[in-house]
Scaffold this active site. Structure first.
Site, short mmCIF file in Angstrom:
data_model
loop_
_atom_site.label_atom_id
_atom_site.label_comp_id
_atom_site.label_asym_id
_atom_site.label_seq_id
_atom_site.Cartn_x
_atom_site.Cartn_y
_atom_site.Cartn_z
N TYR A 263 0.81 -1.21 0.00
CA TYR A 263 0.00 0.00 0.00
C TYR A 263 0.85 1.27 0.00
O TYR A 263 0.31 2.37 -0.20
CB TYR A 263 -0.93 0.04 1.22
CG TYR A 263 -1.92 -1.08 1.33
CD1 TYR A 263 -2.15 -1.97 0.27
CD2 TYR A 263 -2.63 -1.28 2.51
CE1 TYR A 263 -3.06 -3.00 0.40
CE2 TYR A 263 -3.54 -2.32 2.64
CZ TYR A 263 -3.74 -3.18 1.58
OH TYR A 263 -4.64 -4.20 1.73
N HIS B 200 0.30 -11.66 1.80
CA HIS B 200 -0.74 -10.87 1.13
C HIS B 200 -1.42 -11.63 -0.01
O HIS B 200 -2.64 -11.56 -0.19
CB HIS B 200 -0.11 -9.57 0.60
CG HIS B 200 -1.07 -8.46 0.40
ND1 HIS B 200 -0.69 -7.13 0.41
CD2 HIS B 200 -2.41 -8.45 0.18
CE1 HIS B 200 -1.75 -6.37 0.20
NE2 HIS B 200 -2.80 -7.15 0.05
#
Length: 274
Positions: free
Chosen positions: A48, A106
């Site tokens: 992110y 992830h």
């Protein structure tokens, strides 16, 4: 605030703040504001590019670090043992903390050594770098391998889940193995609130369509939600979803919505049916 706990040490508020795609000062302001409003669960990830901004908000907040559940994730191209360790060290440095509360892989890797990656993930937990560990975006077959063949002491699975996408097999399995399921994109990137059934249920109860969509998830055992919200109004509205009371008729209407709308499936995503 409702919390989810597991036998593998997870203790997580059911509503968190999703931070993608916020970055920089805007992300810091949103996280600090959320903490002031009562959020105690912040979700971020290396990918992110906002861990430093989240860390800045944590340092600026008057809320003690030990009261905040902090989740971060390692990207799929850093799953070799040395790379995964370095990724978490980088995350801890950016976040300004010695330990995260939940550390996820992830996405599954490509041509990777699953056993070595999971072994490293478990070691990071044992070393105290992560209080709990989990995986995100794993199809059910792969999650079964991690739990049943490799014996990993996972606490959580994070997947896309909302009123337009069924995750029943995954949720059933998570419950059987005492895993919390965190729903990302719980508002279906705005599509949930556009459904006439959701709008009519919201009107019936005098609440927002987004609150109906969140409460449908929160009413399910073992489910947490991490909607992204930057404004004070939206952050408060998401917290207030906990107070919404849905009835059997509402749930039946929501059950009747098509549940096949997967919105997050990048080119490196796994075969969801595997």
């Amino acid at each position: 605030m409702q919390r989810l706990t597991t036998t593998n040490g997870l203790d997580m508020p059911c509503i968190g703040l999703g931070t993608w795609p916020m970055t920089g000062d805007a992300c810091s302001r949103a996280v600090q504001q959320a903490l002031e409003l009562g959020y105690r669960h912040i979700d971020t990830a290396t990918a992110y590019d906002n861990e430093a901004a989240v860390g800045q908000a944590l340092r600026a907040s008057s809320v003690p670090r030990e009261q905040i559940h902090l989740t971060t994730k390692v990207w799929w191209d850093r799953l070799a043992p040395t790379a995964m360790r370095q990724s978490l060290e980088d995350s801890l440095r950016a976040l300004g903390t010695e330990q995260v509360d939940l550390f996820h892989i992830h996405w599954p890797g490509k041509d990777w050594d699953l056993a070595r990656s999971i072994e490293t993930l478990v070691a990071l937990r044992e070393e105290g770098k992560a209080r709990s560990i989990g995986v995100a975006n794993f199809p059910l077959g792969l999650l079964r391998r991690v739990i049943e063949e490799l014996g990993a002491p996972l606490s959580a699975i994070q997947v896309e889940y909302h009123v337009l996408l069924s995750q029943k097999p995954m949720l059933d399995y998570a419950r059987q193995h005492d895993l919390a399921l965190t729903a990302y994109s719980p508002l279906a990137r705005g599509h949930a609130a556009q459904q006439s059934a959701i709008q009519e249920i919201a009107s019936k109860h005098g609440v927002l369509p987004s609150q109906v969509a969140l409460k449908w998830l929160l009413d399910q055992d073992g489910v947490a939600v991490i909607p992204k919200a930057s404004t004070r109004e939206n952050q408060l509205a998401n917290l207030a979803a906990l107070q919404v009371q849905l009835d059997d008729a509402d749930r039946a209407r929501i059950a009747g919505l098509a549940k096949d709308q997967r919105l997050v499936s990048p080119d490196f995503a796994p075969d969801w049916n595997s």
